[in-house]
Design a protein around this motif. Structure first.
Motif, PDB file in Angstrom:
ATOM      1  N   GLU A 220       0.854  -1.189   0.000  1.00 23.74           N
ATOM      2  CA  GLU A 220       0.000   0.000   0.000  1.00 23.74           C
ATOM      3  C   GLU A 220       0.892   1.242   0.000  1.00 23.74           C
ATOM      4  O   GLU A 220       1.857   1.324   0.774  1.00 23.74           O
ATOM      5  N   ARG A 254      -4.188  12.474  -2.054  1.00 26.39           N
ATOM      6  CA  ARG A 254      -4.837  11.741  -0.965  1.00 26.39           C
ATOM      7  C   ARG A 254      -6.247  11.296  -1.338  1.00 26.39           C
ATOM      8  O   ARG A 254      -6.702  10.241  -0.911  1.00 26.39           O
ATOM      9  N   HIS A 257      -5.421   8.185  -3.451  1.00 28.72           N
ATOM     10  CA  HIS A 257      -4.581   7.127  -2.899  1.00 28.72           C
ATOM     11  C   HIS A 257      -4.743   6.943  -1.391  1.00 28.72           C
ATOM     12  O   HIS A 257      -4.046   6.113  -0.795  1.00 28.72           O
ATOM     13  N   GLY A 258      -5.625   7.712  -0.762  1.00 29.66           N
ATOM     14  CA  GLY A 258      -5.921   7.496   0.647  1.00 29.66           C
ATOM     15  C   GLY A 258      -5.354   8.558   1.567  1.00 29.66           C
ATOM     16  O   GLY A 258      -4.293   9.125   1.309  1.00 29.66           O
ATOM     17  N   GLU A 259      -6.073   8.823   2.644  1.00 25.94           N
ATOM     18  CA  GLU A 259      -5.674   9.852   3.601  1.00 25.94           C
ATOM     19  C   GLU A 259      -4.385   9.494   4.330  1.00 25.94           C
ATOM     20  O   GLU A 259      -3.769  10.346   4.958  1.00 25.94           O
ATOM     21  N   GLN A 260      -3.981   8.231   4.273  1.00 32.25           N
ATOM     22  CA  GLN A 260      -2.753   7.818   4.933  1.00 32.25           C
ATOM     23  C   GLN A 260      -1.502   8.272   4.187  1.00 32.25           C
ATOM     24  O   GLN A 260      -0.386   8.153   4.701  1.00 32.25           O
TER      25      GLN A 260
END
Length: 476
Positions: A220, A254, A257-260
């Protein structure tokens, strides 16, 4: 609020007197807001601006690396990217001091802090601006800032798990060379390009977008460092806190691809470039309006498309066995000599500005030249001392400098480097421009003596020493 994630990658550690050996690289990433909760003066113009509203948060994002092999710690680095105009004197030293006891296993000399060069971030230099009552003082903000930088470094360093790293290259037209040349041989930053005497743009441009990607053990995407040869100053004249185009880039990445995902903005060598349009302005603005985008959104769109191109390549080669080497040295750069003609011109400028309190910052800027000239004449002027970092990570190299270094020097470094890709991070220190000899001859803001503590000769010394240090990372 700190967003935090972490990963580790298997890498190879290269020691000066030892052959390369297999090992593991621990990697962590974290992001923290460096936006104060009260009014703050903004840096980046020759007059005082006070921000009472926040258009987009200014942040600091940290990436921590440490190689490990056979149960022992090897090399290490913490890199922090900040939405500031520059990393002024004292900020890195104060952050290191705050880290010393909190991270006893980390060599604080291997902390790197760089600025994205937003002109709508808080002031961090004492004495440049008059700070009104009811506004956060510079000392207060610097203390707040260095607390946050130490916090984000600790968060990144203490949270590491296995993963992998990759690198890629894309292209985006973000910057334009901002120095116009005229028939009489002079140059001017943002000079009119529709004038009858306009003869061209002074220097080259670098449209490469160098990108690093970091994945966790489940493949990830967790962190990315994006190296764009352009300062983030599209909205530089506003009077609200704003991270400029990096905010839009981070939010766009983000969302997909995600807040992480932690995004480090690395400003490449681009002292004579900016995102401001120099020519073909009407056509550019028409296309932007037809797309229904703000100028910041348009710049982010281009960077993200280049990032996606780099990602398509990088994810095909996810490395769990790269080399990590981090070298830090101090170098000395010759100062730009100040001539009697320079002094006469500066005195005339001060005289013309005197009598108007609004010119106080500008007058102080000119007066600094007279102080430097006095030291030069007294023989007490010392060379500029700069901490130079060079990191090898697999096939790529990362190198830093303090300045707004003109693009030609960066092209030299990248061309002469032994690395497959070379990431250059400028403004990892207090800044000031370093022009080429051609630019200094043309004059104008960014290439006059007020703008340059170090001149073209020092720029070449910096270039040569950087190339030497990078290439030494590939020596047996």
């Amino acid at each position: 609020m700190i967003r935090c994630f972490f990963l580790t990658a298997s890498l190879v550690l290269c020691l000066a007197a030892s052959p390369l050996s297999a090992g593991e690289l621990a990697i962590g990433a974290a992001t923290v807001s460096i936006t104060p909760n009260e009014p703050v003066a903004l840096s980046g113009q020759l007059h005082t601006r006070v921000a009472r509203e926040v258009e987009s948060e200014v942040t600091a994002t940290a990436l921590a690396l440490e190689s490990r092999g056979e149960g022992e710690s090897g090399d290490q680095a913490i890199l922090i990217a900040c939405d500031l105009v520059a990393v002024r004197d004292g900020i890195i030293a104060k952050t290191r001091e705050k880290l010393r006891d909190r991270l006893p296993g980390f060599d604080v000399s291997k902390l790197i802090v760089n600025a994205t060069h937003t002109h709508t971030g808080p002031v961090t230099r004492e004495g440049r601006y008059e700070i009104p009552e009811g506004v956060m003082t510079v000392a207060e903000y610097v203390d707040f800032l260095t607390d946050r930088l130490a916090d984000v470094a600790v968060q990144a360093w203490e949270s590491r798990q296995p993963g992998s790293v990759g690198w890629g290259l894309g292209h985006a037209v973000i910057a334009q060379n901002r120095r116009s040349l005229y028939a009489n041989g002079t140059a001017q930053m943002y000079g009119r390009t529709n004038a009858a005497t306009f003869r061209g743009i002074e220097g080259p441009e670098d449209h490469g977008v160098e990108v690093l990607f970091f994945w966790n053990g489940d493949d990830e995407l967790i962190a990315t460092a994006v190296n764009v040869a352009c300062p983030s100053q599209e909205v530089e004249g506003r009077s609200n806190v704003n991270a400029d185009f990096w905010h839009e880039v981070r939010e766009t990445l983000r969302k997909k691809h995600g807040e992480q995902l932690h995004v480090l903005g690395w400003t490449g060598v681009s002292g004579d470039q900016s995102p401001h349009l120099m020519y073909r302005k009407a056509a550019e603005e028409r296309m932007r309006r037809l797309r229904g985008l703000t100028r910041l959104e348009e710049l982010a769109r281009r960077i993200v498309r280049a990032w996606e191109d780099a990602y398509e390549g990088a994810r095909q080669e996810m490395h769990a066995d790269a080399v990590l080497i981090h070298k830090v040295i101090e170098i000395e750069l010759p100062l730009r000599p100040i001539t009697e003609d320079d002094v006469a011109e500066v005195k005339a400028k001060i005289e013309s500005l005197s009598g108007n309190a609004k010119n106080a910052v500008r007058i102080g800027w000119h007066r600094e030249v007279l102080h430097r000239y006095a030291a030069q004449q007294a023989g007490t002027a010392e060379p500029y001392r700069m901490e130079l970092h060079a990191i090898r990570l697999g096939d790529i190299a990362i190198a830093t400098n303090d300045f707004e270094l003109f693009t030609q020097f960066g092209i030299q470094m990248k061309s002469r480097s032994r690395a497959l890709q070379t990431f250059l991070i400028q403004l990892a220190g207090p800044g000031t421009y370093i022009p080429t000899a051609v630019a200094a001859a043309g004059g104008g803001y960014s290439a006059i003596v007020e703008s340059n503590v170090v001149g073209a000769e020092g720029g070449q010394v910096l270039t040569d020493r950087t190339v030497e240090l990078i290439n030494s990372l590939w020596e047996d």
